[in-house]
Design a protein around this motif. Sequence first.
Motif, short mmCIF file in Angstrom:
data_model
loop_
_atom_site.label_atom_id
_atom_site.label_comp_id
_atom_site.label_asym_id
_atom_site.label_seq_id
_atom_site.Cartn_x
_atom_site.Cartn_y
_atom_site.Cartn_z
N VAL A 197 0.71 7.31 -3.39
CA VAL A 197 1.76 6.48 -2.80
C VAL A 197 2.75 6.01 -3.88
CG1 VAL A 197 0.22 5.70 -0.98
CG2 VAL A 197 0.48 4.30 -3.03
N LYS A 198 3.94 5.73 -3.45
CA LYS A 198 5.01 5.24 -4.34
C LYS A 198 5.57 3.93 -3.79
CE LYS A 198 4.94 9.13 -6.72
NZ LYS A 198 4.39 9.17 -8.10
N SER A 199 6.28 3.21 -4.64
CA SER A 199 6.95 1.99 -4.20
C SER A 199 7.99 2.32 -3.13
CB SER A 199 7.63 1.28 -5.37
OG SER A 199 8.38 0.17 -4.90
N ARG A 200 8.17 1.41 -2.21
CA ARG A 200 9.15 1.62 -1.15
C ARG A 200 10.51 1.01 -1.51
NH1 ARG A 200 6.27 -0.10 4.29
NH2 ARG A 200 6.94 1.86 5.23
N PHE A 201 10.61 0.43 -2.70
CA PHE A 201 11.85 -0.18 -3.16
C PHE A 201 12.30 0.49 -4.46
CE2 PHE A 201 9.50 -3.52 -0.88
CZ PHE A 201 10.42 -3.86 0.09
N ASN A 202 13.59 0.35 -4.79
CA ASN A 202 14.10 0.95 -6.04
C ASN A 202 14.13 -0.06 -7.19
OD1 ASN A 202 16.39 -0.61 -5.52
ND2 ASN A 202 17.51 1.10 -4.58
N SER A 257 0.82 -1.22 0.00
CA SER A 257 0.00 0.00 0.00
C SER A 257 0.85 1.26 0.00
CB SER A 257 -0.94 0.01 1.22
OG SER A 257 -0.18 0.05 2.42
N GLY A 258 2.15 1.12 -0.29
CA GLY A 258 3.02 2.29 -0.31
C GLY A 258 3.08 3.02 1.01
#
Length: 382
Positions: A332-337, A280-281
């Motif tokens: 929301v954005k991804s929490r990983f690169n 859920s970002g």
Amino acid sequence: MSVTTVDQHSTQPSANGDQGFLRLKPYVHPPDTKAELAWAELVTLDLEEFDKPGGKERLAKQLEHAVHHVGFFYVKNFGLSQEKIDQQFTLAKNFFELPVEEKEKYEANYAEGENNGWRRSRPDNHRPRSIDNVEIFNFPKFTKDFEGKYAYPDLLKPYLPEVEVFARALHGNVVLPLLRLFAIILQLPDEDYLVKQHTYEKKSEDHFRYMIYHPRTVEQWAAVDNGQGGGHTDLGTVTLLFRQPVAGLQILGDDGNWTWVSAQPGTITVNIADTLSHLSGGWLKSSVHRVVAPPEDQLTFNRTGLLYFARPHNDTILEPIPDSPVLQAAGVKSRFNRKVTMEEWVKAKSLVQLNPKDAEKRYTENGKIEVLAGFQDQKYKK
């Protein structure tokens, strides 16, 4: 979804049977504390309401604030009788009373991030006067993926059918309905979106746990700052914690203050964990919690726990759910690169949790550590 009541009439018969528990030394719950503590005010969901007309929607509305701002809540009426719960506490008690030489035959492989089996109390190398007072025994899912992979002591072998029924009931009666409620809160077009990522039979790292905190003296608690430096989040989807009366669990609020979680009769305490937050970002709150020294009137008691850790399938990609209007509105954005699977995440965070001495070297000056693909965990305030 119908809650399945699991009692002596509905449990599948085993070679051991319910009468077998009478051969074991019974677990007796310690008395509740009389101390005046700052208790957290948490929502209680009645799962009997789930299948009633409009019940899911009412429960979702009741839960909305908790999942976004608190991360902890209670559930009741989850289809397991108190007798069945007490039997599992009895098994846990008798297991932890086995000699160390017996338990260490079933020890988990910490170096590989292995979590199933026995985890011994480990000394804190940074505080020579302290003792690690926690012991754990984890059961993996009862599926073909784990069949024959782990050995069990003779004490537990006859009771494995009861443990399986208990664990499956927690998954079906608690985890799956909660996932449907989360989907409703996120306004997903498919109510079963999260359920499809958490089917019991497909490989994932869900596990059922026996856990014990052995008593410490006042001096031993002081050597570890009364447990106040142990703030953390869990790595999975949700954690289910059965009621046990020894106070110690605290949660960190949005206001930066710690409050105590009380042992409410007839409930399971639920906390949202990292995986739901990743999906859920960060909108669903993975709650920071810790276990601290109990009040003075409970210092001499063991703190025994039954827990269930739910996790999605190993191949689940931990990216924000794309079809949620709620998450879209929040931006929301991804929490990983990069794209990260659940299997990768479990291994990476388990290595941090199970190898604290090695992890300590990786923390930066501001108390952060990169767990995986740019995602940083942190130490939390005392």
